[in-house]
Design an enzyme around this catalytic site. Structure first.
Site, PDB file in Angstrom:
ATOM      1  N   ASN A  29      -0.898  -6.942  -4.184  1.00  0.00           N
ATOM      2  CA  ASN A  29      -1.574  -6.053  -5.128  1.00  0.00           C
ATOM      3  C   ASN A  29      -0.603  -5.123  -5.840  1.00  0.00           C
ATOM      4  OD1 ASN A  29      -1.618  -4.884  -2.226  1.00  0.00           O
ATOM      5  ND2 ASN A  29      -1.777  -3.072  -3.522  1.00  0.00           N
ATOM      6  N   GLU A  83       0.820  -1.224   0.000  1.00  0.00           N
ATOM      7  CA  GLU A  83       0.000   0.000   0.000  1.00  0.00           C
ATOM      8  C   GLU A  83       0.848   1.266   0.000  1.00  0.00           C
ATOM      9  OE1 GLU A  83      -2.543  -2.671  -0.322  1.00  0.00           O
ATOM     10  OE2 GLU A  83      -1.330  -2.909   1.474  1.00  0.00           O
ATOM     11  N   ASP A 132      -7.707  -4.707  -5.168  1.00  0.00           N
ATOM     12  CA  ASP A 132      -6.790  -5.118  -4.100  1.00  0.00           C
ATOM     13  C   ASP A 132      -6.927  -6.602  -3.800  1.00  0.00           C
ATOM     14  OD1 ASP A 132      -4.783  -4.798  -2.125  1.00  0.00           O
ATOM     15  OD2 ASP A 132      -6.306  -4.650  -0.570  1.00  0.00           O
TER      16      ASP A 132
END
Length: 592
Positions: free
Chosen positions: A280, A203, A322
């Site tokens: 991701n 992230e 995601d």
């Protein structure tokens, strides 16, 4: 909670190292690792075997007497540092090793629960863990116990004393890197046993990679980036590139493209391959990175001798939801149309259960294992999703104000049909026991620009249940017939792993605090015990002085209460904790 500043040698509380009755750890060998799934007197690998079947041949506890399980001992992790406890423990020579939240490691007498020593990594200020301050467990080899920390370090400690043998930085935590997985120890011919690690931080736009270190020194042996266009190393020298530059990534986006293999991996001694899942792509806003974005949201096979890719299989090309592909890839053997095959299976975050030929990554088949999937119509004959284009979050640059794209309701949510909680493959029933969740999310895309150490999402979201009566669902899946054999529905999300045994039992825990035992064949609930806080860790079992023990870490936390949206609000009353519980049959308590 206040963090202590980093010191070169973190604190060790070596209390009662010579406690009576606790056998001191002897060295763990290659043979111990390779035989872990069959040796009932130890658990020296994460997964109870390098292939991570999480199946035990023990059957002292079985369907007939599991109702007589009682607590043997419970150990508190102590202090104010409760939060999520996701670790699987290890057991060797009468000592149990388990990690706790905030990067702590404990050694205790496996028979009595008395603490032998404690190691506290004393995390610096400014760490940026995505999904709670958890740790998923240690690794053992030789006279050392290994574990990673939330500031992206790896430590090797003396297994008898808890003193630091060596420690190395995996990467810069200020750039968004962290580490929470259990390390994987793999024997090799060229370099001996290696400590295999990934990274966390997708992230934050980190670069996903898998690395191998010398068990004795911590020196880097090889490094393999999982994003195409980046070059690996072996013995300090550059080797091959992963894929081809800009084949499926635009411009320089692959240099901050995520793909973090944050859950760890499995090793198959038969094919001599490491299997890792990758996270991701970054950012979540898929309109900024057209193309498949290899090798994010994928399973990859790596040669442990040199770190070279052998094959890759991408479960969600051009991921816009995601749907990390990190979930464990489990080797197993079965007959397909009468032909014996070396297979591997994975319950993906995207809601589909895949079976591949593990020798070459060839796709065999896939089935949905959660309900109401709507981001894709299905999986085609090559293993590629058949997308529902109208269920990809809208392009914010096409919106009236350029700030927020069209919102869609996607199933499953980004926390997945299955997330970090490991499955079990039963060597007797030949079923996979999958802890899954039935939920969806409102999700939209937003503009975003990469900045070192800052969140790199470009999305907003809110998770919602899709059924009124349950979210969690423990499913028994036949991987060849592609069907769900039985299902247990749980009101709260399931976030703990699964254990199966030759006694015909399946164990898992719930956020409501219950450790539960099911009949492996039909899913009947045979026993449950409430430990007082949610369970989000995988249970283990081992034989201690002729007695079969069941053990599990307890402590509510992880991603659900942090990211769960409406779901998190529903279960905000669950008590936190921080403890390790063990159980045995009541008939084995006398004189213990």
């Amino acid at each position: 909670m206040r963090m202590m500043k980093t010191t070169l040698l973190a604190g060790v509380s070596a209390l009662g190292i010579a406690l009576a009755g606790a056998a001191q750890a002897a060295g763990v060998t290659d043979a111990d690792l390779l035989n872990d799934g069959a040796n009932t007197k130890q658990v020296v690998t994460n997964g109870m075997g390098l292939q991570a079947h999480r199946f035990s041949p023990l059957k002292q506890i079985n369907t007939s007497n599991v109702k007589d399980l009682v607590p043997a001992w419970s150990f508190s992790f102590g202090g104010e540092k409760q939060r999520g406890q996701e670790a699987q423990a290890l057991v060797h020579d009468g000592v149990l090793y388990v990690t706790g939240s905030y990067s702590r490691l404990y050694a205790m007498d496996a028979k009595t629960g008395e603490k032998l020593w404690e190691f506290d990594a004393r995390l610096p200020e400014g760490i940026m863990p995505c999904c709670d301050v958890i740790n998923r467990g240690p690794a053992l080899y030789g006279d050392k116990v290994f574990f990673g920390t939330l500031d992206a370090q790896i430590y090797a400690l003396n297994a008898k004393t808890g003193k630091v043998a060596w420690h190395k930085a995996i990467d810069d935590f200020k750039a968004g890197y962290s580490y929470s997985a259990a390390p994987l120890i793999v024997p090799t011919k060229a370099n001996g046993a290696l400590v295999i690690t990934g990274v966390s931080g997708g992230e934050f736009g980190v670069v996903g990679r898998v690395e191998a270190r010398n068990v004795d020194t911590g020196e880097l042996v090889w490094s393999r980036p999982v994003l195409e266009g980046l070059t690996g190393t072996y013995q300090g020298k550059e080797t091959t590139m992963t894929g081809k530059t800009n084949e499926t990534w635009p411009g320089d986006m692959y240099k901050t493209g995520g793909g973090a293999p944050w859950l760890g991996g499995t090793y198959d001694p038969e094919t001599k391959l490491i299997f890792m899942g990758t996270g991701n792509p970054a950012p979540w806003n898929s309109w900024l990175r057209p193309g498949d974005n290899r090798w994010t949201s994928s399973r990859v096979a790596i040669n442990p001798e040199n770190g070279e890719f052998v094959w890759g299989f991408q479960t969600t090309p051009h991921d816009g939801w995601d749907f990390d592909g990190v979930n464990e890839f489990i080797p197993f053997d079965a007959k397909v149309n009468g032909k014996a095959m070396k297979l591997g299976a994975t319950a993906d975050r995207n809601g589909f259960f895949y079976v591949l030929d593990r020798t070459n990554g060839k796709f065999l088949h896939a089935m949905p294992f959660v309900n109401k999937i709507n981001w894709a119509k299905g999986i085609d004959k090559n293993g590629r999703p058949e997308y529902n284009d109208d269920n990809r979050p809208g392009d914010p640059s096409k919106s009236a104000d350029g700030k927020e794209g069209k919102s869609v309701f996607a199933v499953p949510s980004f926390l997945g049909g299955k997330n970090q909680m490991p499955v079990s493959y039963d060597d007797q029933t030949h079923l996979f026991y999958v802890p899954s969740n039935e939920w969806g999310m409102d999700i939209h895309n937003e503009p975003v620009v990469y900045k070192k150490g800052a969140a790199y999402l470009g999305a907003g979201f809110n998770i919602k249940p899709v059924f009124d009566d349950h979210i969690g669902s423990l499913k028994a899946i036949d991987p060849i017939a592609q069907k769900v054999v039985w299902e247990y529905k749980n009101k709260a999300p399931l976030w703990g792993g699964v254990l199966s045994t030759a006694g015909g039992l399946v164990f898992t825990g719930t956020p409501e605090g219950y450790l539960m035992a099911f009949d492996a064949k039909n899913g009947a609930i045979l026993w449950k015990f409430n430990v007082g806080t949610g369970i989000v860790a995988p249970p283990i079992t081992w034989e201690q002085d002729g007695t079969q023990m069941i053990g599990v870490a307890a402590g509510w936390g992880g991603a659900v209460p942090l990211w769960g949206g409406e779901v998190a609000k529903t279960f905000k009353g669950i008590n936190q904790g921080g403890s390790y519980w063990t159980f045995k049959l009541a008939s084995h308590t006398a004189g213990q």
